[in-house]
Design a protein around this motif. Structure first.
Motif, PDB file in Angstrom:
ATOM      1  N   ARG A  19      54.747  26.253  29.279  1.00  0.00           N
ATOM      2  CA  ARG A  19      53.459  26.890  29.553  1.00  0.00           C
ATOM      3  C   ARG A  19      53.082  27.783  28.379  1.00  0.00           C
ATOM      4  O   ARG A  19      53.955  28.229  27.626  1.00  0.00           O
ATOM      5  N   PRO A  74      51.331  31.295  27.489  1.00  0.00           N
ATOM      6  CA  PRO A  74      50.689  32.565  27.845  1.00  0.00           C
ATOM      7  C   PRO A  74      49.595  32.887  26.822  1.00  0.00           C
ATOM      8  O   PRO A  74      49.810  32.760  25.608  1.00  0.00           O
ATOM      9  N   GLN A 113      57.696  41.925  30.915  1.00  0.00           N
ATOM     10  CA  GLN A 113      57.866  40.664  30.200  1.00  0.00           C
ATOM     11  C   GLN A 113      57.451  40.803  28.740  1.00  0.00           C
ATOM     12  O   GLN A 113      58.117  40.277  27.841  1.00  0.00           O
ATOM     13  N   PHE A 159      51.631  36.253  34.464  1.00  0.00           N
ATOM     14  CA  PHE A 159      50.507  36.477  33.568  1.00  0.00           C
ATOM     15  C   PHE A 159      49.150  36.383  34.250  1.00  0.00           C
ATOM     16  O   PHE A 159      48.120  36.382  33.572  1.00  0.00           O
ATOM     17  N   THR A 160      49.122  36.300  35.575  1.00  0.00           N
ATOM     18  CA  THR A 160      47.855  36.125  36.286  1.00  0.00           C
ATOM     19  C   THR A 160      47.567  37.316  37.184  1.00  0.00           C
ATOM     20  O   THR A 160      48.326  37.612  38.104  1.00  0.00           O
ATOM     21  N   THR A 198      45.155  38.335  30.830  1.00  0.00           N
ATOM     22  CA  THR A 198      46.112  37.321  30.393  1.00  0.00           C
ATOM     23  C   THR A 198      46.080  36.154  31.369  1.00  0.00           C
ATOM     24  O   THR A 198      45.619  36.277  32.501  1.00  0.00           O
ATOM     25  N   GLU A 235      48.375  32.133  32.047  1.00  0.00           N
ATOM     26  CA  GLU A 235      49.431  31.234  31.593  1.00  0.00           C
ATOM     27  C   GLU A 235      48.957  29.815  31.866  1.00  0.00           C
ATOM     28  O   GLU A 235      48.787  29.418  33.013  1.00  0.00           O
ATOM     29  N   SER A 240      49.266  25.979  32.229  1.00  0.00           N
ATOM     30  CA  SER A 240      50.301  24.982  32.506  1.00  0.00           C
ATOM     31  C   SER A 240      49.713  23.600  32.756  1.00  0.00           C
ATOM     32  O   SER A 240      50.458  22.643  32.969  1.00  0.00           O
ATOM     33  N   SER A 290      47.470  33.765  21.329  1.00  0.00           N
ATOM     34  CA  SER A 290      48.810  33.689  21.911  1.00  0.00           C
ATOM     35  C   SER A 290      49.358  35.095  22.095  1.00  0.00           C
ATOM     36  O   SER A 290      48.930  36.047  21.426  1.00  0.00           O
ATOM     37  N   TYR A 332      56.019  31.073  24.162  1.00  0.00           N
ATOM     38  CA  TYR A 332      55.805  29.949  25.065  1.00  0.00           C
ATOM     39  C   TYR A 332      56.820  30.086  26.190  1.00  0.00           C
ATOM     40  O   TYR A 332      57.872  30.697  26.030  1.00  0.00           O
ATOM     41  N   HIS A 333      56.490  29.535  27.351  1.00  0.00           N
ATOM     42  CA  HIS A 333      57.348  29.664  28.530  1.00  0.00           C
ATOM     43  C   HIS A 333      57.970  28.303  28.829  1.00  0.00           C
ATOM     44  O   HIS A 333      57.321  27.437  29.415  1.00  0.00           O
TER      45      HIS A 333
END
Length: 745
Positions: A454, A456, A501, A555-556, A572, A574, A576, A597, A602-603
């Motif tokens: 994902r 962010p 995070q 991030f939501t 922010t 994320e 996906s 970014s 990256y996740h």
């Protein structure tokens, strides 16, 4: 799906290598004692013309063949497909087109098409706004007619019935699901009057919308009356014959041979009896498409040789797949090899890959075990137990490392070296090397690979974005602007989790120690931002709970749309999936913003490694290679983007998909002054926006790795501090002491 393995964590860690209980039974109930025989899954061509027709229904013809209807309602055409001797025979419902040409009222889309034993088709069409549904019937080569069914055309209260699906019994009666009144109504085909009404359950289904009806070869009708209960009715007498009982949330597709009922769900294909809550598994769900999280069985019919035809579908892009289950008496009843996979939590891509891998390798069974817990429920004690098992040389063949202490596993030699495997893999296909090579590497060697990832992103005020670069820069910003909210309408869980995070590396040092000074500053900054933003009052007004936050992700923010009202803040997200771009990119388009970014992060999702002590390393690597193949990577799951470059490029095809075009926009929420606010904007994602995201994905080099144990320790005690039950000193001391002890182990 996520709770289908009801084991305790301790039992999971034993991970028995014995294969699960496939019974090897045929429909006649005779078990095979030779060790041979089980059901296998075969593909059947799906005849609906892509881009021209839309699937309507799947049932059985009077001759016992699979029968499928598809519509092109823009041209008022319906196609009938019957599967005869291995081929689809197509016939147009000419009577339906003639009805339209003769002045049938303007209609919405076709909802369902059914056919009686005498060859009469009945079509249900969605009425326009404020009008009832339209039902018509006719035979190929003959005239059609619009039916004036009082139950349909007359209002119940202030609304018309909403017909979601129907079946026609052997007596010719029409059984219809009425969503608005949660009823299944039985309509006479002759008088069109209502014969009977019975309770029917609400269920969002990929085929019919809500609820399910099914009929057996003996004329019985099954009505799903409530979650876990299907009532069976005799079509001739309309009396109840009894009920079938299933697990809550199972909602199977049903068929009957006249003596037994058969259910297809994520558990597999089961035989069940009226009045008994016991079911016999004839085919394990792990060995077929029914076990895939992407699809759900919507309709099943039984062939003439104890075989089954099952139509699967999913809402995302109206994607359907037809499978045939045939009993093979010569194949081993239990696959000869068993590969065990373990992850703390479930993973849809892994499950989807398992089903396809097993289908291509019928001599292999892949057992996927999880803790049965959601990510947010995993504790440090769970991980300690797992660590003890793995570090002692036992455990699964393949390990899903999400939420586990990846560095520690590499340091202890638990994970096999995948460097040469990765080189061979990338020599064959083009991958996002930056994602593959940076996720789990030490001293130039690679020990695990992500199967999805994902991205962010952050957008909003450049000043706020710069302030969020570090704990020190955020502290300076709030000293300069002590009343700044930083985020628009945030919930406090978002602030708590996002900032930890962002600054994880500042808090948890490489030596495994927590920087208590930085942690104290972070907690105090979180409290300040929550106070400035009025998070407590906002959460109470809008009924926001932590359960929502667990599903939304780190991030939501609950109210990410709030930046439209407060453009001097930052947000922010994320990303996906392509559909996941719609909301944040719609906001950015509204405010003429661009995403950046976050710290080059990256996740990685689905970080897969091979147990160094596995006796099946070659098979484990073969499975890992399949997870990274085009076949798996090209299937778009909401949990992450593909790491295969060609599959990433394939995301462009989603932009014009039916699903993307069907999305709508708009949010309603309560503002600070108690007024209801509605925000609406365009939802379409542009090719330029997608191209920008793909370009960004090739520049990311810093993996976001979450150790669920440390994460849980922080969340628990930061929450206590923010709610006021402990002071900052106690919070810092507790987090540091527990995290240091865990990391030292």
């Amino acid at each position: 799906m996520k709770n289908m393995w009801k084991y305790t964590i301790v039992f999971l860690l034993i991970l028995s290598l014995a294969a699960g209980g496939l019974t090897g039974c045929k429909g006649d109930g005779k078990k095979k004692s030779s060790g041979k025989g089980r059901y296998v899954e075969k593909d059947i061509e799906f005849p609906v013309k892509e881009g021209q027709e839309q699937f309507m229904s799947f049932l059985q013809s009077k001759d016992g063949n699979p029968l499928l209807f598809a519509s092109n309602y823009l041209r008022a055409e319906i196609a009938r497909y019957e599967y005869v001797d291995g081929k689809w025979e197509e016939t147009d419902l000419d009577w339906f087109s003639r009805l339209h040409d003769e002045g049938m009222p303007t209609i919405g889309k076709v909802r369902d098409v059914q056919e009686s034993d005498d060859g009469t088709q009945v079509v249900i069409m969605q009425g326009t706004a404020g009008t009832p549904d339209i039902i018509c019937r006719g035979k190929v080569g003959s005239a059609g007619e619009i039916l004036d069914i009082p139950y349909v055309t007359e209002k119940s209260g202030n609304q018309y019935m909403a017909i979601t699906n129907m079946v026609i019994d052997k007596e010719g009666n029409y059984w219809m699901n009425d969503l608005n009144n949660l009823k299944a109504v039985v309509i006479s085909p002759d008088t069109l009057e209502t014969i009977m009404e019975v309770d029917s359950a609400y269920y969002g289904d990929v085929f019919s919308g809500y609820g399910r009806l099914a009929k057996g070869k003996d004329g019985s009708i099954a009505v799903q009356a409530e979650d876990g209960i299907c009532n069976i009715y005799d079509a001739k007498s309309l009396e109840t014959k009894g009920k079938l009982t299933f697990e809550k949330g199972e909602w199977p597709a049903l068929c009957s041979d006249g003596s037994n009922w058969y259910a297809v769900s994520e558990k597999g294909i089961s035989r069940c009896q009226i009045g008994s809550d016991m079911t016999e598994i004839m085919m394990d769900g792990g060995m077929g498409m029914m076990g895939q999280p992407k699809y759900r069985a919507g309709s099943v019919i039984m062939g003439s040789d104890d075989d089954f035809y099952v139509l699967y579908g999913q809402n995302k892009d109206y994607d359907y797949s037809l499978k045939h289950y045939v009993y093979d008496p010569d194949i081993s009843a239990v696959p000869e090899k068993t590969l065990t996979v373990f992850g703390l939590s479930d993973n849809d891509t892994v499950r989807q890959g398992i089903q396809e891998f097993q289908r291509k390798n019928p001599d292999v069974r892949v057992d996927f075990h999880t803790s049965g817990k959601e990510d947010s429920e995993v504790t440090s004690d769970d991980i300690r137990t797992l660590n003890t098992e793995l570090l002692s040389g036992n455990g699964a063949d393949v390990l899903l490392m999400d939420g586990l202490p990846l560095d520690a596993y590499i340091e202890k030699g638990t994970l096999a070296d995948l460097t040469d495997f990765t080189k061979e893999l990338t020599a064959e296909d083009s991958y996002l090397d930056n994602i593959l090579e940076n996720t789990a590497q030490k001293d130039g060697r690679i020990y695990a690979l992500p199967i999805k990832f994902r991205i962010p992103i952050m957008y909003g005020s450049p000043e706020v974005r710069e302030a969020l670069e570090s704990i020190d820069s955020l502290e300076r910003y709030l000293d300069k602007k002590p009343d700044a909210t930083v985020f628009s309408f945030p919930d406090h869980w978002y602030i708590r989790d996002l900032l930890f995070q962002l600054y994880h590396e500042e808090i948890v040092k490489t030596n495994g120690k927590v920087d208590q000074k930085k942690l104290r500053t972070l907690l105090e900054l979180e409290e300040k931002i929550c106070e400035n933003a009025g998070t407590k009052e906002f959460e109470e007004r809008n009924g926001i709970t932590e359960k929502y936050k667990d599903s939304a992700g780190v991030f939501t923010s609950w109210a990410e749309f709030g930046i439209i009202k407060h453009p001097d803040t930052a947000e922010t997200a994320e990303i996906s999936s392509v559909p996941g771009m719609t909301f944040p990119y719609g906001i950015m388009r509204e405010l003429s913003l661009s995403p950046v970014s976050i710290q080059n992060l990256y996740h990685p999702v689905g970080i897969v490694g091979v147990n160094q002590n596995s006796t099946q390393k070659d098979l484990a690597e073969e499975f890992l290679k399949f997870l990274l193949s085009e076949e798996v990577q090209s299937v778009q799951q909401k949990e992450g983007l593909p790491v295969l470059a060609d599959s990433m490029d394939g995301l462009k095809e989603e932009l014009d998909s039916t699903y993307m075009n069907s999305l709508s926009s708009g949010w309603r929420f309560e503002t600070e002054d108690g007024e209801m606010e509605f925000i609406a904007f365009g939802y379409a994602v542009t090719e330029e926006e997608l191209r920008g995201l793909l370009d960004m994905s090739r520049t990311l080099t810093k993996p976001l790795i979450q150790d669920r144990a440390v994460w849980g320790i922080y969340q628990e005690n930061a929450e206590k501090y923010l709610e006021g039950s402990i002071d900052v000193d106690e919070a810092v001391e507790t987090i540091a002491q527990k995290a240091d002890t865990y990391l030292a182990e």
